[in-house]
Design an enzyme around this catalytic site. Structure first.
Site, short mmCIF file in Angstrom:
data_model
loop_
_atom_site.label_atom_id
_atom_site.label_comp_id
_atom_site.label_asym_id
_atom_site.label_seq_id
_atom_site.Cartn_x
_atom_site.Cartn_y
_atom_site.Cartn_z
N GLU A 357 49.38 37.91 45.28
CA GLU A 357 50.74 37.80 44.78
C GLU A 357 51.74 37.72 45.93
O GLU A 357 52.79 37.09 45.81
CB GLU A 357 51.09 38.98 43.87
CG GLU A 357 52.40 38.80 43.11
CD GLU A 357 52.58 39.80 41.99
OE1 GLU A 357 52.09 39.52 40.87
OE2 GLU A 357 53.20 40.86 42.21
N HIS A 388 23.66 43.17 43.70
CA HIS A 388 22.84 42.65 42.60
C HIS A 388 23.58 41.59 41.80
O HIS A 388 23.12 41.20 40.72
CB HIS A 388 22.40 43.80 41.69
CG HIS A 388 21.50 44.79 42.36
ND1 HIS A 388 20.14 44.61 42.44
CD2 HIS A 388 21.77 45.93 43.04
CE1 HIS A 388 19.60 45.62 43.11
NE2 HIS A 388 20.56 46.43 43.49
N LYS A 512 56.14 34.56 32.78
CA LYS A 512 56.82 35.42 31.80
C LYS A 512 57.78 34.60 30.93
O LYS A 512 57.86 34.79 29.72
CB LYS A 512 57.59 36.53 32.52
CG LYS A 512 56.72 37.56 33.22
CD LYS A 512 57.58 38.58 33.95
CE LYS A 512 56.74 39.60 34.69
NZ LYS A 512 57.58 40.57 35.44
#
Length: 549
Positions: A357, A388, A512
């Protein structure tokens, strides 16, 4: 002059051609003192850069690049409160949140250190009320459960820290359980509310602007939940069951949160840097204010190192310029964060926001498009799980990846049960052995094996994947504060050299706005439907059709 045309950049480009031909195994063979030369310590952190694909000349050229971009002056600007967040015309003073109370920092005629410690004192009073069972719900029963509602920086920092410092519960006479809610779809909250007692539950609404739709939606749901089960009026519910944390007191008051239950921070604190402010309230509830101040002290220790150490021995600067070396000169654009301690499970997610960000930008401070890579793709997982999952790609895949290995050297030394502590320490040593072994194989490949003569080709390892290992003495509040601030200052250093602003996030803000418009259409406002692309409009219509069934 454009960054990539500078003499310093061009010298690094020429130098990289030499390093591209070298293997880490050769670099260690040619320099027996390499490990000592590229390892650094600051208080409780030992940082080893020796498995990075660098030589001494590389660091010299990189620090030349930093100086050519006025890094030292920009560091002073950061700490002195200059408006380094140029596009929003404000300073970025998260470091001021951890200044000791005897320090001063004047901004626009006001000593902000006084304001910071006033809010810390108010937070401490609230913490003590809850820990002593003086904070009570509508029925008179003491608060036992605290639900922290936030998203992004208002959630990731406190959540990560509480997980990391789970071995340091506050020895309060009245224990509390702290929960976190961030999902906007209500799934986390709905599951949580099924098991909580309304009269014993406090909700903390954390939002810098106090206008974040997902946070406020969860807050409204929480308020309705208590009111439906209590038959008590809204004013009393808000007075006894809600705390607000924001830079917007007017919005908190409009929501109905009393001034006594409002904790403040400031517009010069970015959300992803806000855990040092009263956004850290749930951290203080879990570990106590004394240890919360230790966390601040650890970060301040790294602040002082960053602002005073020469570039050649400045750990955040070195971490930053080595990252730039990998990204811009060795063409590595993937960065794995690999903690070998389960308590640091949320640390990679925290860094994903902090770094991507901040530095995921394509426009320079002088409003030009960059012609070079900035922030890499960052991801990570607890080391044993990652082994893994995606270590196959690290060892034998076609992608070049840089890695950060993070682990505490000591753990379980304070357990009273001697036999139990010995068993757990063996497990910790097992984790460390995996951490060190993986960085070794990533660096040296087949050269780390004692005999490769009979090994088939598909079992061979090229190595030469660069990594940094960060060893904490112990995972304490102080050491964690150092670690987080280390990465914060790395981000700032890289932004200075890349000539970008790390303190805004217009991409997030656009999302937004678009979400708000889309929500209107989903609620039946067709006035904006004509602005929708065909794909999005079709998805909306399909959703509305399915909801009507």
């Amino acid at each position: 002059m454009d960054l990539t045309q500078s003499a310093e950049w061009q010298r690094l480009k020429e130098h990289s051609a030499t390093i591209e031909q070298s293997h880490l195994n050769d670099l260690f063979r040619d320099d027996p003192a390499r490990q000592e030369r590229f390892a650094f310590r600051n208080q409780d952190l030992h940082v080893d850069f020796s498995k990075q694909r660098i030589v001494q000349e590389t660091l010299g050229l990189l620090t030349d690049l930093a100086r050519a971009n006025d890094l030292e002056a920009r560091i002073k600007d950061l700490f002195n409160g200059e408006k380094v967040n140029t596009f929003e015309n404000r300073p970025a003073l998260h470091s001021a949140l951890r200044l000791p109370d005897y320090r001063t920092l004047d901004i626009n005629g006001s000593d902000i250190v006084i304001d910071v410690h006033a809010q810390l004192s108010k937070m401490e009073r609230l913490v003590e009320r809850l820990h002593s069972a003086q904070a009570r719900g509508y029925s008179g029963r003491p608060i036992r459960n605290v639900v922290h509602i936030g998203v992004g920086g208002s959630d990731l920092g406190p959540l990560m820290t509480n997980r990391a410092l789970c071995d340091y519960p506050c020895p309060a006479s009245h224990p509390l359980e702290v929960f976190f809610v961030s999902s906007m779809d209500g799934s986390q909250l709905s599951l949580l509310l099924r098991k909580l007692e309304p009269s014993e539950t406090l909700f903390v609404i954390a939002s810098k602007s106090f206008t974040t739709l997902d946070t406020l939606a969860n807050a409204e749901t929480a308020k309705d939940w208590i009111m439906e089960r209590s038959n008590v009026d809204e004013r009393m519910i808000l007075q006894h069951h809600f705390v607000g944390i924001s830079a917007n007191p007017d919005k908190m008051t409009a929501f109905g949160i009393s001034e006594d239950n409002q904790l403040l921070f400031w517009d010069w604190v970015g959300g992803r840097y806000s855990m040092w402010s009263c956004i850290g309230f749930p951290i203080a509830l879990q570990i106590g204010m004394h240890r919360f101040r230790d966390l601040l002290a650890g970060a301040h220790c790294m602040d002082e190192h960053f602002r005073s150490a020469p570039l050649e021995s400045n750990i955040p600067v070195l971490m930053a310029v080595i990252g730039i070396w990998n990204i811009n000169f060795l063409d590595i654009h993937a960065h794995a964060v690999l903690p070998y301690d389960g308590r640091l499970a949320r640390f990679p997610a925290y860094l994903e926001q902090l770094e991507m960000e901040s530095n995921g930008k394509n426009t320079t401070l002088d409003l030009k498009s960059v012609d070079y890579a900035t922030c890499p793709i960052i991801w990570g997982e607890i080391g044993p799980n990652a082994q893994h999952a995606f270590y196959q790609l690290l060892h034998q895949g076609t992608e070049k990846v840089m890695c950060d290995f993070i682990a505490p050297a000591r753990r379980y030394n304070d357990i009273d049960d001697q036999k139990g502590s010995e068993v757990l320490r063996k497990q910790h040593i097992l984790a460390l052995s995996n951490c060190f072994a993986q960085s070794r194989v990533l660096a040296f490949g087949d050269h780390a094996l004692s005999d490769t003569g009979e090994v088939p080709f598909y079992k061979r390892y090229h190595g030469n994947q660069p990594s940094t290992t960060i060893l904490l003495d112990e995972l304490t509040p102080f050491a964690l504060g150092q670690l987080i601030a280390l990465y914060e200052h790395k981000v700032f250093t890289q932004s200075v050299i890349w000539r970008i602003n790390p303190f805004d996030q217009w991409g997030v803000e656009l999302g937004k706005v678009m979400a708000g418009e889309t929500l209107s259409v989903l609620h039946g406002d067709n006035s904006l439907a004509g602005q929708m692309d065909p794909s999005t409009l079709a998805l909306i219509n399909e959703t509305l059709k399915l909801q009507d069934k």
